[in-house]
Structures are given as structure tokens and as C-alpha cells.
Enzyme design. Structure first.
Site, short mmCIF file in Angstrom:
data_model
loop_
_atom_site.label_atom_id
_atom_site.label_comp_id
_atom_site.label_asym_id
_atom_site.label_seq_id
_atom_site.Cartn_x
_atom_site.Cartn_y
_atom_site.Cartn_z
CG HIS A 97 15.26 2.17 -0.84
ND1 HIS A 97 16.31 2.11 -1.72
CD2 HIS A 97 14.29 2.88 -1.47
CE1 HIS A 97 15.99 2.76 -2.83
NE2 HIS A 97 14.77 3.25 -2.71
CE LYS A 143 13.64 -0.69 -3.24
NZ LYS A 143 12.36 -0.76 -3.94
P1 NAD Z 1 4.18 -2.15 0.49
O1 NAD Z 1 4.70 -3.50 0.82
O2 NAD Z 1 3.93 -1.17 1.58
O3 NAD Z 1 2.80 -2.29 -0.33
C1 NAD Z 1 2.55 -3.26 -1.30
C2 NAD Z 1 1.07 -3.58 -1.24
O4 NAD Z 1 0.77 -4.46 -2.32
C3 NAD Z 1 0.68 -4.33 0.05
O5 NAD Z 1 -0.48 -3.77 0.62
C4 NAD Z 1 0.46 -5.76 -0.41
O6 NAD Z 1 -0.51 -6.46 0.36
C5 NAD Z 1 -0.03 -5.50 -1.85
N1 NAD Z 1 0.11 -6.70 -2.69
C6 NAD Z 1 1.15 -7.57 -2.72
N2 NAD Z 1 0.89 -8.56 -3.60
C7 NAD Z 1 -0.34 -8.30 -4.11
C8 NAD Z 1 -1.15 -8.97 -5.06
N3 NAD Z 1 -0.75 -10.13 -5.63
N4 NAD Z 1 -2.34 -8.40 -5.40
C9 NAD Z 1 -2.74 -7.26 -4.82
N5 NAD Z 1 -2.02 -6.58 -3.89
C10 NAD Z 1 -0.82 -7.10 -3.55
O7 NAD Z 1 5.19 -1.55 -0.59
P2 NAD Z 1 5.29 -0.04 -1.12
O8 NAD Z 1 6.42 0.64 -0.44
O9 NAD Z 1 3.95 0.59 -1.16
O10 NAD Z 1 5.82 -0.32 -2.62
C11 NAD Z 1 5.05 -1.04 -3.55
C12 NAD Z 1 5.86 -1.24 -4.83
O11 NAD Z 1 6.15 0.03 -5.42
C13 NAD Z 1 7.23 -1.91 -4.59
O12 NAD Z 1 7.51 -2.72 -5.71
C14 NAD Z 1 8.19 -0.72 -4.53
O13 NAD Z 1 9.52 -1.07 -4.86
C15 NAD Z 1 7.56 0.15 -5.58
N6 NAD Z 1 7.87 1.58 -5.50
C16 NAD Z 1 8.05 2.21 -6.67
C17 NAD Z 1 8.26 3.59 -6.69
C18 NAD Z 1 8.38 4.28 -8.03
O14 NAD Z 1 8.52 5.53 -8.06
N7 NAD Z 1 8.30 3.54 -9.12
C19 NAD Z 1 8.30 4.32 -5.49
C20 NAD Z 1 8.11 3.62 -4.29
C21 NAD Z 1 7.88 2.25 -4.30
#
Ligand code: NAD
EC number: 1.17.1.8
Length: 226
Positions: free
Chosen positions: A135, A139
Site C-alpha cells: 500500500h 497507510k
Molecule cells: P486518510 O488518512 O487520507 O483520511 C482519513 C481522514 O479521516 C482524514 O481526513 C482525517 O483527518 C479523518 N479523521 C481521522 N480521525 C478522525 C476523527 N476522529 N473524526 C473525524 N475525522 C477523522 O485515509 P484514507 O486513505 O482516506 O482511508 C481512511 C480509512 O479507510 C482507513 O482506515 C483506510 O484503511 C480505510 N480504507 C478502507 C477501504 C475499504 O474498501 N474498506 C479502502 C480504502 C481505505
């Protein structure tokens, strides 16, 4: 699953400023959906009652997301990874009142790969097995939620190597090997769109349910049954 997109969704988004959050808003608005609640660290915009809340943020946001779903009596689609037992138990409690779809991977290819693994795992019983997942370098969790899900589908402990490098959206390779041959199965997400299409399918699914705890497999099965 190509469903006619005749329904416009009024949704809430937790993690709205993140990589997935931005991609979700771009795709959903291209289909006429409206983001009516936006939450990120230190930001909460509540414009009107959402029909469904989508959470792609961080595990420390999840309890507040559950409270928001209770407040608005609306369903939840959650893709945030690295959840603990306590998170799952709160999500299951919530699902006694509203529909919850939880998956560590919303891409259709991974759902198909999981089915292939379940069906053919017994053929590889006597083989060594391992997984490599790669990844992007931002991540936070390792191994990935998808790797854990694929290991569970395989039904046995295997070593998992996690590599964090550059901007890779998500790559999972299962390796089966014995003394004479090797079989490798790889899934590669080519963009975040791979997940976001599944997230919208799950949001539409939630609109049609009263309550319950569902996986992305349930969403796909319900589409196939139509
Ligand atoms: P990222 O770090 O770019 O975005 C996360 C966002 O959440 C950030 O803007 C951050 O400020 C916000 N955040 C963090 N804590 C918070 C809180 N307490 N309240 C509100 N907002 C908060 O990460 P990303 O790549 O967008 O991924 C986000 C999540 O989704 C991760 O856990 C990742 O592993 C997961 N993900 C899942 C899938 C899936 O298909 N299930 C796919 C991609 C990513």
C-alpha cells in the site's frame, strides 16, 4: 453490478477531507447525490438529516460516528480499518436499530477473490501459503484489513508481509508453494474508484433495509438476486 442510478442519496461523510472522503464526494456528486453532513478532525457540518452515514476515517472516530447514526436514526456504511472487538460490538449494537454495512474492502474484485479462496482452499491444504500486501506510504495499519479478511477466508494462519511504498492504492498477492511449483493470485486496485463504486452500492443497499449487520458480500448477493 450495474444498477440504474435513479436514486439520489443524501449522505453524511466522516473522514470527509481524507483520500477516500474526497473520492467518495467526487463520485457521489457525479451521480447527483448530496453530502448533507461532513465530519473530519475538528470539523462538523450538519446541514440536514442524512439517509446514511459513510465512515472512512480512523478507529478513534467510530464511537462518535455511531452516536451520529443514533441521533439521525440512519444507517451506516463503514470502511475504516484496524477496528477492535469493542468497535465491532458497538457497531453490532447499532445494527439492532439501523442497517450497518462493514467491510475492510469494498472492491468487487476482492469479494470475488474471497469466494475463489474459500472454494479452492482445500486444494492447497498441503502447500505452504503466504501473503504480500503493498500500500501507499501513508497507510497507518499493517497488515491491511483486506489481508486479514483474505486470511480469514483461507481459514489458516499464514505469514503476511506488508510493504508501504509510494502511492500504491492496494495490492494483495496470495502465494501457494510446494517443493515443485508455485501458484500466485494477485488483486490490484487501479484507483480508489474501485472501492468507491462499492461504497455507493452499499449506501443504496442500506436505504432498502430496516436494520441488521451486513458485509459487502451481502450487498453483492442482493444485487445478484435481483
Ligand atoms: P486518510 O488518512 O487520507 O483520511 C482519513 C481522514 O479521516 C482524514 O481526513 C482525517 O483527518 C479523518 N479523521 C481521522 N480521525 C478522525 C476523527 N476522529 N473524526 C473525524 N475525522 C477523522 O485515509 P484514507 O486513505 O482516506 O482511508 C481512511 C480509512 O479507510 C482507513 O482506515 C483506510 O484503511 C480505510 N480504507 C478502507 C477501504 C475499504 O474498501 N474498506 C479502502 C480504502 C481505505
Amino acid at each position: 453490478m450495474n444498477r440504474p442510478n435513479t436514486v439520489n442519496i443524501r449522505y453524511g461523510l466522516v473522514g470527509a477531507n481524507g483520500k477516500m472522503g474526497v473520492e467518495i464526494q467526487s463520485y457521489f456528486s457525479s451521480l447527483g447525490d448530496l453530502c448533507v453532513l461532513r465530519k473530519d478532525r475538528g470539523v462538523l457540518e450538519e446541514i440536514e438529516r442524512p439517509q446514511v452515514i459513510i465512515d472512512f476515517s480512523s478507529p478513534d472516530a467510530v464511537f462518535e460516528t455511531v452516536e451520529l447514526c443514533r441521533k439521525y436514526s440512519c444507517g451506516l456504511v463503514i470502511g475504516t480499518t484496524a477496528l477492535t472487538e469493542e468497535h465491532f460490538s458497538r457497531l453490532k449494537e447499532l445494527s439492532e436499530h439501523v442497517p450497518v454495512v462493514q467491510s475492510y474492502n469494498f472492491s468487487t474484485g476482492i469479494a470475488i477473490l474471497k469466494r475463489i479462496i474459500k472454494e479452492y482452499a482445500s486444494y492447497f491444504e498441503d502447500w505452504d501459503a503466504a501473503m504480500v500486501e503493498i500500500h501507499h506510504n501513508q497507510k497507518k495499519d499493517a497488515p491491511s484489513g483486506t489481508a486479514k479478511m483474505l486470511k480469514q477466508a483461507l481459514g489458516r494462519e499464514i505469514p503476511i508481509s506488508s510493504i508501504r511504498v509510494g502511492g500504491i492504492f492496494g495490492e494483495h498477492t496470495l502465494i501457494f508453494s510446494n517443493s515443485g511449483e508455485t501458484v500466485e493470485i494477485t488483486h490490484r486496485a487501479l484507483s480508489r474508484r474501485a472501492f468507491v463504486i462499492g461504497v455507493r452500492n452499499a449506501a443504496l443497499f442500506v436505504l432498502g433495509k430496516e436494520k441488521g449487520f451486513f458485509s459487502y458480500d451481502d450487498v453483492l448477493e442482493s444485487a445478484q438476486a435481483r
